[in-house]
Design an enzyme around this catalytic site. Structure first.
Site, mmCIF file in Angstrom:
data_model
loop_
_atom_site.group_PDB
_atom_site.id
_atom_site.type_symbol
_atom_site.label_atom_id
_atom_site.label_comp_id
_atom_site.label_asym_id
_atom_site.label_seq_id
_atom_site.Cartn_x
_atom_site.Cartn_y
_atom_site.Cartn_z
ATOM 1 N N HIS A 1 -4.147 -0.470 -4.235
ATOM 2 C CA HIS A 1 -5.599 -0.665 -4.008
ATOM 3 C C HIS A 1 -6.310 -0.366 -5.333
ATOM 4 O O HIS A 1 -7.355 0.294 -5.361
ATOM 5 C CB HIS A 1 -6.133 0.287 -2.921
ATOM 6 C CG HIS A 1 -5.495 0.121 -1.580
ATOM 7 N ND1 HIS A 1 -5.813 -0.910 -0.738
ATOM 8 C CD2 HIS A 1 -4.542 0.865 -0.938
ATOM 9 C CE1 HIS A 1 -5.090 -0.794 0.390
ATOM 10 N NE2 HIS A 1 -4.310 0.267 0.280
ATOM 11 N N GLU B 1 -5.302 -5.062 -4.679
ATOM 12 C CA GLU B 1 -5.106 -5.577 -3.322
ATOM 13 C C GLU B 1 -4.759 -7.067 -3.360
ATOM 14 O O GLU B 1 -5.110 -7.777 -4.293
ATOM 15 C CB GLU B 1 -6.378 -5.344 -2.497
ATOM 16 C CG GLU B 1 -6.623 -3.858 -2.253
ATOM 17 C CD GLU B 1 -7.839 -3.561 -1.404
ATOM 18 O OE1 GLU B 1 -8.578 -4.507 -1.029
ATOM 19 O OE2 GLU B 1 -8.054 -2.362 -1.101
ATOM 20 N N SER C 1 0.846 -1.197 0.000
ATOM 21 C CA SER C 1 0.000 0.000 0.000
ATOM 22 C C SER C 1 0.882 1.247 0.000
ATOM 23 O O SER C 1 1.669 1.438 -0.936
ATOM 24 C CB SER C 1 -0.944 -0.064 1.204
ATOM 25 O OG SER C 1 -1.913 0.946 1.155
#
Lengths: 255, 255
Positions: B161, B188, B119
């Site tokens: 994401h 993800e 992330s």
């Protein structure tokens, strides 16, 4: 160059560029892509020839197909100096970025040719280019947007028309975002020479402003929306013509 | 890693990271600076030890003084793997950018250690990091803001994401701004391995999306405000786990 360099009277900056490119041996290539004024390239060509350059050619790159063609290679591979005009720097990044024309600019620079830009043409030379932003002395979140530049000057972010357009706030915000970049604001009619030894020198009429964030505290990572950013401990340098500065140690050189 | 990687069931991604870091010989350093969850570092430490790593240590960097101290050097100089957690990537850039901690991450990576991030920790690894932005499929001006990252992956801009937060529009806008960057959106529970030969491989459960703007036309340089951007001729790749892609030729590798 910080934009609006003197084109008519003493022409110190443009004359320095021609000398560094070889003086009477200089072969200059002019890239007017940033400009929306059709004659911009021809105007600089006349200027550089008037300042004693041996040769000056305009490299027209109107779209990515031009920039990926053979013409820019042919026109730039023997250049001793490459000059990028002012205008809209997003034209340079989105039209020339990643093309053969960008590669030959990088290559000639690595091989020793001097590459210079004024205004938009100066911004594109760093790895992180200021694309657009607001003015004013207070740093705020989302105040300026950067996109990738040509990467000739990797650890510096260059802003231009600096004092004239009140751009200190956005330079502080850009350095706070990642202090690995040294912020450098160049006034109009002023230029910065990047030497191969990692030092810079100021040329022209006004000043350059350097922001070093190595010891800076900032709360930029938690400021929402367009809120004001707190900054503490930024090191500021304002350097007049003739001054030299070491990019490695981030200190004024006395000589 | 595109965020939200599986921490409980098959743990394919985290297990691959431990294996690449040396398996039973692995010495992992975990940098939880992006995270606002105090226990994030300890949780990954337990996971990596559970996956067979020889050693795992958490490197706490709360401010720039920490990041410029001796502790990060001591904790990272022998690491065979360095892991950056998720959270707020602006914490990583503004606190760690330009410090000794950033330098040792770059240095260990150059020396062969595997550096991974999930992330926010993935975004920081490229030279140009997506700092914040809007979602949606239509590219618009000022849709995303980038700041300087750590520069381990120089010609790529990583978003994460990706499909889950509908980030195709902003990736297209970022590539249009300067197509020298290859856009890479990671879903993800999915990761991209960067090999030393200039190829990448997809690992995990979902896909990665690659945007190549080399042959793209865009009017981004003339779009004002937050207006929609026209893009034409972008090359898109959506790659599933096991697929490999050459970053130099920008083509799928069949093997």
């Amino acid at each position: 160059m910080g934009g609006a360099e003197d084109k008519f009277d003493d022409k110190v900056i443009l004359s320095t560029f021609v000398q560094l490119a070889g003086g009477r041996e200089a072969k200059i290539a002019i890239v007017p892509t940033a400009s929306s004024i059709e004659s911009a390239g021809e105007r600089y060509k006349a200027l550089f020839l008037g300042l004693g350059a041996n040769e000056a050619q305009v490299v027209y790159l109107a779209d990515r197909a031009d920039a990926d063609g053979d013409a820019p290679i042919e026109l730039m591979q023997d250049a001793t100096g490459i000059f990028l005009t002012g205008g809209n720097q997003m034209r340079l990044s989105s039209i020339v970025g990643g093309t053969r024309a960008m590669q030959i600019v990088r290559q000639r620079n690595a091989e020793g040719a001097i590459v210079a830009g004024t205004s938009a043409g100066a911004s594109i030379l760093s790895s992180h280019m200021v694309a657009f932003g607001a003015s004013g002395p207070t740093p705020r979140q989302r105040m300026a947007t950067t996109v990738a530049g040509f990467g000739l000057v990797p650890d510096v972010i260059v802003d231009q028309h600096f004092r004239q357009r009140d751009r200190i706030g956005r330079l502080l915000a850009l350095v706070a975002a990642n202090p690995s970049l040294l912020g450098m604001g160049i006034d109009e009619d002023t230029a910065v020479l990047f030497d191969h030894d990692g030092s810079v020198e100021v040329v022209g009429r006004n000043s350059i402003t350097i922001v070093d964030g190595a010891h800076m505290y900032s709360d930029i990572f938690q400021v929402k929306g367009h809120g004001n950013i707190t900054i503490s401990g930024a090191t500021l340098h304002v350097l007049t013509p003739g001054r030299r500065f070491d990019l490695g140690t981030r200190q004024l050189l006395d000589d």
